[in-house]
Design an enzyme around this catalytic site. Sequence first.
Site, PDB file in Angstrom:
ATOM      1  CD  GLU A  13      -1.918   2.239   1.554  1.00 16.59           C
ATOM      2  OE1 GLU A  13      -1.814   3.119   0.533  1.00 16.59           O
ATOM      3  OE2 GLU A  13      -2.217   2.518   2.666  1.00 16.59           O
ATOM      4  CB  CYS A  72      -1.503   7.152   1.380  1.00 18.38           C
ATOM      5  SG  CYS A  72      -2.550   6.352   2.407  1.00 18.38           S
TER       6      CYS A  72
END
Length: 493
Positions: A236, A270
């Site tokens: 991720e 993110c």
Amino acid sequence: MAVVKDTFESRSPADDRVLATFPVMNAEQVDEVVDFARIAARWWSDLGWAERRKRLLRFNAIMATRLDELAELVHEENGKPTDDARLEIILAIEHTNWAAKNAERVLRRRRVMPGLLTLNQDARISYEPLGVVGVIGPWNYPVFTPIGSISYALAAGNAVVLKPSEFTPAIGSWLVDAFGEAVPEQPVLQLITGFGETGESLCRSHVDKISFTGSTPTGKRVMATCAETLTPVLLECGGKDAALVDHDADLELAADVIAFGAFSNGGQTCVGVERVYVHERVFNEFVAKLAAKAMALAPGVETDASYGPMTMPSQINVVRDHVRDAIERGANAVIGGLDSIGNRLIGPVILTNVPEDCSEIQDETFGPTVAVNPVRDLDEAVDRANASPFGLSASVFSSSRAALENAAARLEVGMVSMNSWAMSAGVSALPWGGVGQSGFGRLHGADGLREFARTKSTVREWFPIPVDLTTFKRSPRTAEVLGTIVKILYGRA
């Protein structure tokens, strides 16, 4: 037992004071932890669904009852305001609850229908624990993000070795200690601490999977190291998320949501909004509203600040370089600019008319800056959003459901929020992850549980049939008869 020779300090990003000291663990020490985890994994797997669920919920209760204590630690070590820390922890609690309560339903052995050739077979799928999962966590959301791997891996029946960021080891230690209170029998969740070399040792320790959250360049190094032992990885990685604002959008709502998506946690997210594409018809009005939201923010080190200091000092230089590049190439600084960038704190920066090929558009900034550019229509906004090598998430704002759904279908990302930002993070049943340079694999939801399980297929004969296809004694007529049946069943569209 291996001897620890080196240590490092965890320091507050607010004032650089020392919070705690941790060992820098080497390969031998990491291997020793993984060996203990293998023993614990067998015990944990043998407990069964009900006992694992009970213990996971006990761990969750500890996080819930001691929420304020953990939130204060996150504020001290990560720097974010206490309320933001509480929200992060609440999300982690929600996900742990979902994983504990849904693991058996998602992963239990189930029957599938056999085909024509195997009518007499009892066909089943089972999902077995991998064994030991290594989790390499980030510093920006040091509770929510690693819990997205830890709780799902544990619920699937695995033991876990957590390597938190060297910027937030005390938070990782708190989580491991809390789980140890809930499950004192075996070291099912263990901690290793150190820098990149410690993470590399975990990748080489022959764990059964690595779940990594962090930057794309680091993710590539993790993947390359794991390739040496064919250790599977879940990555991720970074993002350059875009928000798309159509001409008929609720601009007040869009400005409010996008301001939070861009500036909360100091932009160190993110899925933070780093690019905004606004219909040219409402561009000026939207920019004015967004600027007003940004001007009202009060970043600082206080517990109730709008957002806190930069957790990783080196990221300040990245933000400065991106802002400088954009301004030198003609971008307009509506709010903030180079003067907004201090030694620890960065004030909100809004840039407009930013060239699409500069770093502020192309590379992950990971700071409280946002680029806002006009577009002719939503189609152009989708095209520009898709021009990035990243594909983590996106947001779309419009009063038309058809426009929202059409844009969502065409955006090349793993997650889309409509008239909102990052709401998929709060829906435990939804998978989380990206495409392209944002990584692969999924956390959360049923997909997240299956990421930490090994699929096994089994067949068992229910009853014998007169035509046995897997024998050399098969009659030549068997294939002919079977072919005739297939033509009758499938020969017509």
